[in-house]
Each structure stands twice: as structure tokens, then as C-alpha cells.
Scaffold this active site. Structure first.
Site, PDB file in Angstrom:
ATOM      1  N   GLY A  26       8.881 -24.309 -44.183  1.00 51.86           N
ATOM      2  CA  GLY A  26       8.605 -24.411 -42.757  1.00 51.86           C
ATOM      3  C   GLY A  26       7.161 -24.066 -42.481  1.00 51.86           C
ATOM      4  O   GLY A  26       6.274 -24.338 -43.286  1.00 51.86           O
ATOM      5  N   SER A  27       6.924 -23.412 -41.343  1.00 51.98           N
ATOM      6  CA  SER A  27       5.561 -23.081 -40.929  1.00 51.98           C
ATOM      7  C   SER A  27       4.824 -22.272 -41.993  1.00 51.98           C
ATOM      8  O   SER A  27       3.759 -22.664 -42.466  1.00 51.98           O
ATOM      9  CB  SER A  27       5.599 -22.296 -39.613  1.00 51.98           C
ATOM     10  OG  SER A  27       4.311 -21.850 -39.252  1.00 51.98           O
ATOM     11  N   GLN A  28       5.394 -21.130 -42.400  1.00 54.72           N
ATOM     12  CA  GLN A  28       4.748 -20.312 -43.418  1.00 54.72           C
ATOM     13  C   GLN A  28       4.894 -20.914 -44.812  1.00 54.72           C
ATOM     14  O   GLN A  28       3.964 -20.887 -45.614  1.00 54.72           O
ATOM     15  CB  GLN A  28       5.325 -18.894 -43.402  1.00 54.72           C
ATOM     16  CG  GLN A  28       4.921 -18.065 -42.198  1.00 54.72           C
ATOM     17  CD  GLN A  28       3.446 -17.704 -42.190  1.00 54.72           C
ATOM     18  OE1 GLN A  28       2.803 -17.612 -43.230  1.00 54.72           O
ATOM     19  NE2 GLN A  28       2.907 -17.485 -41.002  1.00 54.72           N
ATOM     20  N   ASP A  83      15.282 -15.114 -40.763  1.00 50.14           N
ATOM     21  CA  ASP A  83      15.869 -13.789 -40.992  1.00 50.14           C
ATOM     22  C   ASP A  83      17.379 -13.839 -41.158  1.00 50.14           C
ATOM     23  O   ASP A  83      17.944 -13.155 -42.021  1.00 50.14           O
ATOM     24  CB  ASP A  83      15.527 -12.863 -39.819  1.00 50.14           C
ATOM     25  CG  ASP A  83      14.054 -12.458 -39.797  1.00 50.14           C
ATOM     26  OD1 ASP A  83      13.421 -12.468 -40.868  1.00 50.14           O
ATOM     27  OD2 ASP A  83      13.546 -12.147 -38.713  1.00 50.14           O
ATOM     28  N   HIS A 108       7.990 -10.896 -43.870  1.00 50.37           N
ATOM     29  CA  HIS A 108       8.484 -10.088 -42.748  1.00 50.37           C
ATOM     30  C   HIS A 108       9.495  -9.114 -43.326  1.00 50.37           C
ATOM     31  O   HIS A 108      10.290  -9.472 -44.205  1.00 50.37           O
ATOM     32  CB  HIS A 108       9.121 -10.996 -41.696  1.00 50.37           C
ATOM     33  CG  HIS A 108       9.682 -10.274 -40.504  1.00 50.37           C
ATOM     34  ND1 HIS A 108       9.044  -9.202 -39.911  1.00 50.37           N
ATOM     35  CD2 HIS A 108      10.820 -10.472 -39.790  1.00 50.37           C
ATOM     36  CE1 HIS A 108       9.763  -8.788 -38.870  1.00 50.37           C
ATOM     37  NE2 HIS A 108      10.853  -9.533 -38.780  1.00 50.37           N
ATOM     38  N   GLY A 134       1.782 -20.595 -39.711  1.00 50.80           N
ATOM     39  CA  GLY A 134       1.476 -21.279 -40.963  1.00 50.80           C
ATOM     40  C   GLY A 134       0.360 -22.297 -40.872  1.00 50.80           C
ATOM     41  O   GLY A 134      -0.466 -22.406 -41.787  1.00 50.80           O
ATOM     42  N   ASP A 191       6.424  -5.615 -35.183  1.00 45.23           N
ATOM     43  CA  ASP A 191       6.538  -7.064 -35.000  1.00 45.23           C
ATOM     44  C   ASP A 191       7.632  -7.387 -33.987  1.00 45.23           C
ATOM     45  O   ASP A 191       7.419  -8.162 -33.046  1.00 45.23           O
ATOM     46  CB  ASP A 191       6.841  -7.733 -36.341  1.00 45.23           C
ATOM     47  CG  ASP A 191       6.817  -9.249 -36.245  1.00 45.23           C
ATOM     48  OD1 ASP A 191       5.716  -9.807 -36.126  1.00 45.23           O
ATOM     49  OD2 ASP A 191       7.896  -9.874 -36.284  1.00 45.23           O
ATOM     50  N   GLU A 227      -0.916 -21.546 -11.174  1.00 46.85           N
ATOM     51  CA  GLU A 227      -1.388 -20.173 -11.032  1.00 46.85           C
ATOM     52  C   GLU A 227      -0.711 -19.188 -11.993  1.00 46.85           C
ATOM     53  O   GLU A 227      -1.339 -18.227 -12.437  1.00 46.85           O
ATOM     54  CB  GLU A 227      -1.180 -19.704  -9.588  1.00 46.85           C
ATOM     55  CG  GLU A 227      -2.045 -20.420  -8.568  1.00 46.85           C
ATOM     56  CD  GLU A 227      -3.538 -20.263  -8.835  1.00 46.85           C
ATOM     57  OE1 GLU A 227      -3.945 -19.243  -9.432  1.00 46.85           O
ATOM     58  OE2 GLU A 227      -4.305 -21.168  -8.444  1.00 46.85           O
ATOM     59  N   SER A 252     -13.989 -13.478 -12.016  1.00 47.79           N
ATOM     60  CA  SER A 252     -14.689 -13.060 -10.797  1.00 47.79           C
ATOM     61  C   SER A 252     -14.458 -11.581 -10.514  1.00 47.79           C
ATOM     62  O   SER A 252     -13.490 -10.980 -11.015  1.00 47.79           O
ATOM     63  CB  SER A 252     -14.195 -13.882  -9.608  1.00 47.79           C
ATOM     64  OG  SER A 252     -12.851 -13.529  -9.285  1.00 47.79           O
TER      65      SER A 252
END
Length: 331
Positions: A26-28, A83, A108, A134, A191, A227, A252
Site C-alpha cells: 500500500g502507501s508505505q 493494524d 507502527h 508513502g 501517534d 471559510e 492580517s
């Protein structure tokens, strides 16, 4: 001050002759596997039969095996699975194939810290946790700069666990940016707290509550979205680039005065008390128990919450407004 490690502290030869299995793509997973390969290490990817990522990993030039076979081949096994799935994968496919002196690694600490995975005492157990998704880990590696990461040792059976972890971090590019020493407990608890109280739970609830307050007061949903949601990125980017002071210097005087005098009314003592309770639930294991039970029971409540969030007015309005900004699709 935290203990830091860099390229000069790494000995890549520690891993040079040791086969590595990256479990998950996956991502990692994709970033770890590709970075390690490009650093000259012997990498294979472990996936379950029928995984949708199998062809993707092979197309990237990686060798792909079924999870148990990848674990059996390797001397260093990095677990990059969700997990809730790691325990079953460890019990069924990883643990039975580890040999004394092997190393088990995580990005993790959840499953080790909460005792869901209990490795044999004759293997090393360490963590290398990049502080970024990742795609960033991969991109910064290719750019030669790397993404910072955390390192922790849970079990040092060989006396070489930290050196192996630092070498692994070198392989994914983390030592270029900096490797911070921590513990499984500290990484896991901070985490989870960050996700729940600030980054995800806290921020999304603040956005939605602000949006609902303006809409209930009669303001147009489109204006409320701009906003309370759209402009969050402008502020976060300023903080990301130079901290809170950089953000306050860039807005500002009116905005800064409102920030410093009104923010505490919204996120004040009651919020800090709630954060303390979240942290207590994390540290006691109550959150982990609740999460695992929800996943194991079919995720009925989780899915209902997901659907309610997905169909909220802010998502419908946001989709219409983002359609007016074609540059977002290019990112």
C-alpha cells in the site's frame, strides 16, 4: 533532546547480505520496497493470494510471493499491513516462518505495544516509522533528500537490532533527513493521540462544527465551506513551512488578534480535559480493545459513521465547489 541518527551512523553492510521481505504494497509498502531495492538490498514483496496489488508490484519490477513464502525466504520481515490484520497474518503466515536471529520490523507500534503480536524471544524486533505518507517517502528518496523517521527497538535478541534498524532506515532514505530514537510505547501512544485529538478527529470536527454553525445562522453553505474548510490548507501550509509564528506573521492583524484572543474559547480547558481522557484511553489499551472488537465484529458502527460523514452537507457542497477549481485535479 532526542537522540538522532544520520547517514554517518548507518552501516548498510549489516543488511547487504540479508534477504528482506516487505509485507504489504500500500502507501508505505510500495515506498519501502522500491527504496530498499534502489538502495541495493535484496527485497521481495509478500502479499496474500489474490491481492489487487500483486500485478502492480510486479509491474514495478519487484519479486512478489505469497506472504508465508516471503517471510520464510527473508531474514528481515517488515510488516506494513493494516493494524487490524497484522495479528492474523503474524499467527498464520509470519511467525511460523521466522528463524532464530531473524528480525521482525514494523512502521507502527500498535500490535507490539498492545500485545497482539508476541514474537519469539530469539528474534530481533524493531520499528522504523517514516513521518510522512508513502508517496512522500518515495518522492523524497528519488529527490535525494529523504523523509525523517522514528526508530525503536522492542527486542534485541542478537545484540544487533538497532544497527539493523538504522541500516533499514538508510535503505528507505530516512537517515538522509534524520532518524529519531523513541520507544514502541511512545510512538504508538503519541501517534494515536495525534490522530484522534488533533490531526483527524480534532480538525475534522472543528471544520464540520464551524460549517454547521454558519449554515444554521443563515449563511450560504458555499461561503461557509470556503471559510471553514477550503482555506484550512492555506493556514496549514504556512504552519508546515515555518511553524505557528510563520503563519501568524503571514496573516492580517485582524486574523492574528482573533486567533490569539478567541481560539482558547473554542479549544480551551474542556477540550484539554477531553484530550486527557483520550490519552488515558489510549494508554490503558481501551481504545485498542474497542477498535479491534469493532473490526472483528464486522465494523457495523464504523461503517455507519463513515456513511454519515460521507453524506454530510459539507461533502456535497465541497464537491460542487471543487468542480470549479480544475487545478485541484492536476495535483
Amino acid at each position: 533532546m532526542a537522540t538522532m541518527y544520520y547517514e554517518k551512523d548507518a552501516d548498510p553492510s549489516v543488511l547487504q547480505s540479508r534477504p528482506i521481505a516487505v509485507l504489504g504494497y500500500g502507501s508505505q509498502g510500495h515506498a519501502h520496497a522500491l527504496n530498499l531495492r534502489d538502495s541495493g538490498f535484496d527485497v521481495r514483496v509478500g502479499l496474500r493470494d489474490g491481492s489487487a496489488s500483486w500485478e502492480k508490484a510486479e509491474a514495478a519490477g519487484l519479486r512478489v510471493l505469497e506472504t508465508s513464502k516471503a517471510a520464510a525466504e527473508a531474514e528481515v520481515v517488515m510488516v506494513l499491513l493494516p493494524d487490524q490484520h497484522a495479528k492474523a497474518a503474524y499467527d498464520e503466515a509470519i511467525g511460523p516462518n521466522l528463524q532464530p536471529g531473524n528480525a521482525l520490523a514494523f512502521a507502527h507500534g500498535f500490535n507490539i505495544h498492545f500485545g497482539r503480536v508476541q514474537p519469539s524471544p530469539d528474534i530481533d524486533v524493531f520499528m522504523v516509522a517514516p513521518k510522512g505518507p508513502g508517496h512522500l517517502v518515495r518522492r523524497t528518496y528519488t529527490e535525494g533528500i529523504g523523509t525523517p523517521a522514528l526508530i525503536a527497538v522492542h527486542q534485541d535478541a542478537t545484540g544487533n537490532a538497532k544497527a539493523t534498524g538504522i541500516a533499514y532506515a538508510y535503505g528507505i532514505g530516512a537517515t538522509r533527513a534524520g532518524l529519531i530514537e523513541t520507544t514502541f510505547a511512545e510512538e504508538t501512544e503519541t501517534d494515536l493521540f495525534g490522530e484522534q485529538a488533533v490531526l483527524c478527529g480534532g480538525l475534522t470536527r472543528l471544520i464540520v462544527n464551524g460549517f454547521e454553525t454558519l449554515v444554521a445562522a443563515g449563511y450560504q453553505p458555499e461561503v461557509a465551506y470556503f471559510e471553514c474548510c477550503h482555506e484550512v490548507k492555506l493556514i496549514v501550509d504556512l504552519i508546515y513551512e515555518g511553524g505557528l509564528a510563520n503563519m501568524r506573521q503571514s496573516i492580517s492583524d485582524t486574523a492574528e488578534y482573533g486567533d490569539l484572543t478567541r481560539g482558547e474559547r473554542v479549544v480551551g480547558a474542556p477540550s484539554r480535559e477531553a484530550m486527557g481522557q483520550l490519552l488515558a484511553d489510549i494508554r490503558s489499551g481501551a481504545f485498542a480493545k474497542e477498535f479491534v472488537e469493532e473490526m472483528d465484529s464486522g465494523s457495523k458502527n464504523f461503517n455507519a459513521l463513515r456513511e454519515a460523514a460521507r453524506t454530510h452537507q459539507i461533502e456535497q457542497v465541497g464537491a460542487e465547489l471543487r468542480a470549479m477549481m480544475p487545478w485541484l485535479k492536476k495535483r
